[in-house]
Enzyme design. Structure first.
Site, PDB file in Angstrom:
ATOM      1  N   CYS A 186       0.860  -1.236  -0.132  1.00 35.19           N
ATOM      2  CA  CYS A 186      -0.009  -0.001   0.086  1.00 35.19           C
ATOM      3  C   CYS A 186       0.973   1.199  -0.140  1.00 35.19           C
ATOM      4  CB  CYS A 186      -0.907   0.032   1.348  1.00 35.19           C
ATOM      5  SG  CYS A 186      -1.823  -1.512   1.559  1.00 35.19           S
ATOM      6  N   LYS A 229      -3.841  -3.391 -19.781  1.00 33.06           N
ATOM      7  CA  LYS A 229      -3.420  -4.170 -18.568  1.00 33.06           C
ATOM      8  C   LYS A 229      -4.641  -5.049 -18.360  1.00 33.06           C
ATOM      9  CE  LYS A 229      -0.860  -5.776 -15.443  1.00 33.06           C
ATOM     10  NZ  LYS A 229       0.192  -6.784 -15.877  1.00 33.06           N
ATOM     11  N   GLU A 284       5.286 -18.796 -23.212  1.00 30.33           N
ATOM     12  CA  GLU A 284       5.109 -17.512 -22.831  1.00 30.33           C
ATOM     13  C   GLU A 284       6.233 -16.539 -23.293  1.00 30.33           C
ATOM     14  OE1 GLU A 284       3.340 -15.935 -20.888  1.00 30.33           O
ATOM     15  OE2 GLU A 284       4.495 -14.608 -19.684  1.00 30.33           O
ATOM     16  N   LYS A 294       5.925 -12.879 -24.579  1.00 25.09           N
ATOM     17  CA  LYS A 294       6.506 -11.882 -24.114  1.00 25.09           C
ATOM     18  C   LYS A 294       7.309 -11.083 -25.034  1.00 25.09           C
ATOM     19  CE  LYS A 294       4.916 -11.105 -21.151  1.00 25.09           C
ATOM     20  NZ  LYS A 294       4.136 -11.743 -20.379  1.00 25.09           N
ATOM     21  N   GLU A 336       4.619  -9.248 -27.484  1.00 27.68           N
ATOM     22  CA  GLU A 336       3.814  -8.228 -27.115  1.00 27.68           C
ATOM     23  C   GLU A 336       4.475  -6.832 -26.898  1.00 27.68           C
ATOM     24  OE1 GLU A 336       1.626  -8.531 -23.485  1.00 27.68           O
ATOM     25  OE2 GLU A 336       3.074  -9.795 -22.575  1.00 27.68           O
ATOM     26  N   TRP A 366      -3.710  -1.771  -1.118  1.00 26.36           N
ATOM     27  CA  TRP A 366      -3.824  -2.932  -2.016  1.00 26.36           C
ATOM     28  C   TRP A 366      -4.212  -3.983  -1.072  1.00 26.36           C
ATOM     29  CZ3 TRP A 366      -3.425  -4.639  -6.896  1.00 26.36           C
ATOM     30  CH2 TRP A 366      -3.170  -5.474  -7.181  1.00 26.36           C
ATOM     31  N   HIS A 382       6.890 -31.918 -38.099  1.00 27.40           N
ATOM     32  CA  HIS A 382       5.763 -32.109 -38.839  1.00 27.40           C
ATOM     33  C   HIS A 382       5.403 -31.123 -39.589  1.00 27.40           C
ATOM     34  CE1 HIS A 382       5.609 -36.209 -36.849  1.00 27.40           C
ATOM     35  NE2 HIS A 382       5.826 -35.532 -35.627  1.00 27.40           N
ATOM     36  N   ASN A 426       0.829  -0.296   6.253  1.00 29.48           N
ATOM     37  CA  ASN A 426       1.284  -0.965   4.995  1.00 29.48           C
ATOM     38  C   ASN A 426       1.830  -2.319   5.378  1.00 29.48           C
ATOM     39  OD1 ASN A 426       2.054  -2.074   2.761  1.00 29.48           O
ATOM     40  ND2 ASN A 426       3.983  -0.748   2.870  1.00 29.48           N
ATOM     41  N   GLY A 427       1.290  -3.537   5.166  1.00 32.74           N
ATOM     42  CA  GLY A 427       2.005  -4.767   5.775  1.00 32.74           C
ATOM     43  C   GLY A 427       0.937  -5.729   6.072  1.00 32.74           C
ATOM     44  N   ARG A 446       1.651   1.523  -5.954  1.00 31.94           N
ATOM     45  CA  ARG A 446       1.621   0.617  -4.985  1.00 31.94           C
ATOM     46  C   ARG A 446       0.139   0.200  -4.474  1.00 31.94           C
ATOM     47  NH1 ARG A 446       6.141   0.647  -1.914  1.00 31.94           N
ATOM     48  NH2 ARG A 446       5.135  -0.548  -0.511  1.00 31.94           N
TER      49      ARG A 446
HETATM   50  C1  AGP Z   1       0.521 -10.900 -20.785  1.00 32.96           C
HETATM   51  O1  AGP Z   1       1.667 -10.158 -20.643  1.00 32.96           O
HETATM   52  C2  AGP Z   1      -0.563 -10.047 -20.891  1.00 32.96           C
HETATM   53  N1  AGP Z   1      -0.838  -8.958 -20.294  1.00 32.96           N
HETATM   54  C3  AGP Z   1      -2.072 -10.659 -21.059  1.00 32.96           C
HETATM   55  O2  AGP Z   1      -1.852 -11.808 -21.900  1.00 32.96           O
HETATM   56  C4  AGP Z   1      -2.782 -11.353 -19.737  1.00 32.96           C
HETATM   57  O3  AGP Z   1      -1.834 -12.107 -19.100  1.00 32.96           O
HETATM   58  C5  AGP Z   1      -4.218 -11.691 -20.144  1.00 32.96           C
HETATM   59  O4  AGP Z   1      -4.932 -10.607 -20.735  1.00 32.96           O
HETATM   60  C6  AGP Z   1      -4.856 -12.301 -18.715  1.00 32.96           C
HETATM   61  O5  AGP Z   1      -5.128 -11.182 -17.879  1.00 32.96           O
HETATM   62  P1  AGP Z   1      -5.313 -11.418 -16.376  1.00 32.96           P
HETATM   63  O6  AGP Z   1      -4.487 -12.602 -15.809  1.00 32.96           O
HETATM   64  O7  AGP Z   1      -5.349 -10.209 -15.530  1.00 32.96           O
HETATM   65  O8  AGP Z   1      -6.612 -12.196 -16.235  1.00 32.96           O
END
Ligand code: AGP
Length: 611
Positions: free
Chosen positions: A2, A606, A484, A488, A491, A74, A507, A100-101, A27
């Site tokens: 927090c 996000k 993954e 990364k 994106e 948070w 294949h 915070n904690g 935070r």
């Molecule tokens: C990954 O880097 C992305 N930001 C995206 O794939 C993300 O993981 C996905 O949209 C799922 O989000 P969430 O974990 O908040 O559900």
């Protein structure tokens, strides 16, 4: 995690505190509040949501006062709500605190306060216990500093606490144990905060407060006490960073900061649920042995990075719990009439807990009778609220769009769930379980060590950043991690990348291998190592440029690769906790070389709350 701010001095506290909280929203941002002393009366205003909601609540009220404390939350104990927001007040309204904690023994303190002092708690938080405890002690001592000393003697846990008292509007008391706390030194004004960014606009001279120290602030003076309550001197720290750098704690981007926060996230996620005997304590999750034995099928459903964590989850749950696990992307699951019934465990994984596809899939599974358990980072989010049980990751707020620390903490939850269910069901024995837990406990330190190699990965990225396409390959768990790594890279650097199980290359996809094609090959599974070496030889024969990732000691692979990155030795099943990190760093440094907007990549958000 927090954000906290306190002010005492000649200016209006409210304006400085709100301004400081805005700098700390990274935070935590699920609720916010402020306490001041106006005309001899302590007043608290708080509201669920971000600082903007608190500002709306305050409206035109100037809240004129020279003293105040503020908090952006948070959530850890108790969902985000007006009542759970900080500051918390004592029952007699004389004391307000921000925290915070975590207070580990809050439950026993709460029982005692109810039993012996007839305290009626208003919130579900551990933090309110602090306010009530100081409040009760203050009735006798009538001294804020002495009351905080006495209260701290009763508390176990990690905390930064800031307290004010209605009857002593000329002082703020703050204390630190295992949570950040700094003091800002002004002229005729002093400040306290969890982080430097909150204060940078006002002061550049700072005291960094150490563990078990208490601080008494008046507008003219700051006094620091050590754990023996002796006054001590502290050197002034002169801040030279600008506000932006300070928020990122000196890292150039939030993504890099969050990559480096992974050892802490792993350790928190594991240790907060381990008791002193190494037994996983699923407090708040009501899965019984009978229910675990009854599950005939498990679905893991998620999106993006969280889905990739699910791929590892499938592998480990099938291995340890011996029950079939299907992993699906949420947007597909809900439209394919999945075979779900009351013998199904549905596991949703989501960092934000607000991803619409995941939420819709969860509702679909619930309506068909499944037991729903979610693995979520944001306390009180929609996915968490609609689940039967929640296993929280302890990653802290993730700001960069590219998920890093959420992924590794999600993996940790997968291991813990698999171990817990396996032991309950009897599909693994106690010796196996104990050894596995010991191996998990070593991972934060191993990762910390590995992160010292970041410069090697940066060097590779500087040479390879201008490739137009990149392939990621691996077998078993390495294949899950490849997906993954590929996500990364694409994106944040906008390079066309592609992940495939190494054995599947021949294949079809091997047709794309040409002289110089960059292939990142994970070979971190001992029992598949020889097979991976063969796959690498196949693509080398077509001229591919191979950067391989293998465990320390597996050096024979270097003969067949152009570049090598070694990760520390660890048991095969848990290598994803580390093997993903070079891929995160590679994506980061490639994107940096290409001049991309790393924390906010184009076209992405996000939290994806649309279909
Ligand atoms: C990954 O880097 C992305 N930001 C995206 O794939 C993300 O993981 C996905 O949209 C799922 O989000 P969430 O974990 O908040 O559900």
């Amino acid at each position: 995690m927090c954000g906290i701010v306190g002010y005492i001095g000649k200016d209006n506290a409210k304006d400085i505190i709100i301004d400081g909280l805005k700098k700390l929203e990274y935070r935590g941002y699920d609720s916010a509040g402020i306490a001041i002393v106006r005309d001899g009366k302590l007043e608290i205003k708080k509201h669920v949501g971000g600082i903007a909601n608190l500002e709306n609540l305050i409206g035109d009220d100037p809240m004129t006062s020279h003293i105040g404390i503020g908090h952006t939350r948070w959530a850890t104990h108790g969902a985000p709500s007006d009542l759970n927001a900080h500051p918390h007040g004592s029952q007699d309204g004389k004391i307000a605190i921000i925290h915070n904690g975590i207070i580990e023994n809050y439950h026993e303190l709460k029982e005692e306060l109810i039993r012996e002092h007839n305290i009626k708690f208003k919130s579900e938080t551990d933090s309110e216990v602090i306010a009530q405890l100081i409040g009760v002690i203050y009735q006798e001592k009538k001294d804020l500093l002495e009351s905080v000393f006495a209260a701290v003697d009763r508390m176990r846990g990690a905390y930064a606490i800031v307290a004010i008292a209605e009857d002593e509007p000329d002082k703020i008391v703050a204390v630190r144990k295992d949570a950040p706390l700094i003091v800002g030194l002004g002229k005729g004004s002093n400040f306290v905060a969890s982080d430097i960014p909150a204060l940078l606009k006002y002061v550049k001279e700072i005291y960094l407060i150490e563990n078990n120290e208490t601080v008494l602030l008046t507008s003219e003076k700051v006094t620091i006490f050590d754990e023996n309550r002796e006054e001590i001197n502290r050197e002034v720290f002169h801040v030279t960073w600008d506000a932006d750098a300070a928020e990122k704690e000196g890292y150039e981007h939030f993504m890099l900061k969050e990559i480096y926060e992974q050892p802490k996230g792993l350790s928190e996620t594991l240790n907060r649920r381990l008791d002193e005997n190494g037994k996983i304590n699923l407090e708040g999750i009501t899965l019984t042995k009978a229910e675990i034995e009854k599950f005939s099928k498990i679905y893991i459903v998620a999106c993006g990075t969280a889905y990739h964590a699910g791929l590892v989850g499938k592998y480990i749950i099938e291995k340890l719990v011996r029950v079939p696990v299907e992993v699906d992307v949420a947007s597909e699951f809900r439209y394919r009439d999945p075979l779900v019934d009351e013998n199904t465990l549905f596991i949703a994984i989501s960092q934000s807990g607000e991803t619409l596809d995941t939420l819709a899939a969860l509702r679909e599974a619930k309506s068909k009778g499944a037991r729903v358990l979610s693995v979520v980072n944001v306390v009180g989010s929609s996915v968490a609220r609609e689940s039967d049980d929640v296993f929280y990751t302890w990653a802290g707020p993730e700001i960069a769009v590219a998920s890093t620390k959420a992924y590794t903490t999600q993996l940790m939850c997968m291991y813990m769930l698999a171990l817990y269910m396996g032991l309950e069901k009897g599909t693994i024995d106690r010796d196996y379980y104990d050894q596995f837990i010991r191996d998990l406990q070593k991972m934060p330190e191993k990762l910390e060590e590995f992160l010292k190699k970041a410069s090697q990965i940066e060097d590779e990225a500087k040479q390879l950043y201008n490739r137009e396409q990149v392939f990621f390959i691996g077998r078993g768990l390495d294949s899950a991690v490849s997906y993954e790594g590929s996500l990364k890279l694409k994106e944040i650097s906008y390079i066309n990348s592609f992940a495939i199980a190494a054995g599947e290359l021949k294949h079809g996809t091997i047709a794309l291998m040409e002289p110089g094609t960059l292939v990142i090959a994970l070979a971190c599974q001992d029992f598949l190592y020889e097979k991976m070496v063969s796959n690498i030889q196949e693509i080398k024969a077509r001229g591919a440029y191979v950067m391989a990732i293998a465990k320390d000691g597996n050096e024979s692979i270097a003969k067949h690769s152009d570049k090598m990155i070694y990760i520390p030795e660890c048991r095969d099943e848990i290598t994803p906790l580390i093997s993903v990190v070079p891929l995160q760093l590679f994506a980061y440094y490639v994107a940096k070389e290409r001049g991309c907007n790393i924390d906010k990549p184009k076209n992405l958000a996000k939290s994806v709350t649309v279909e």
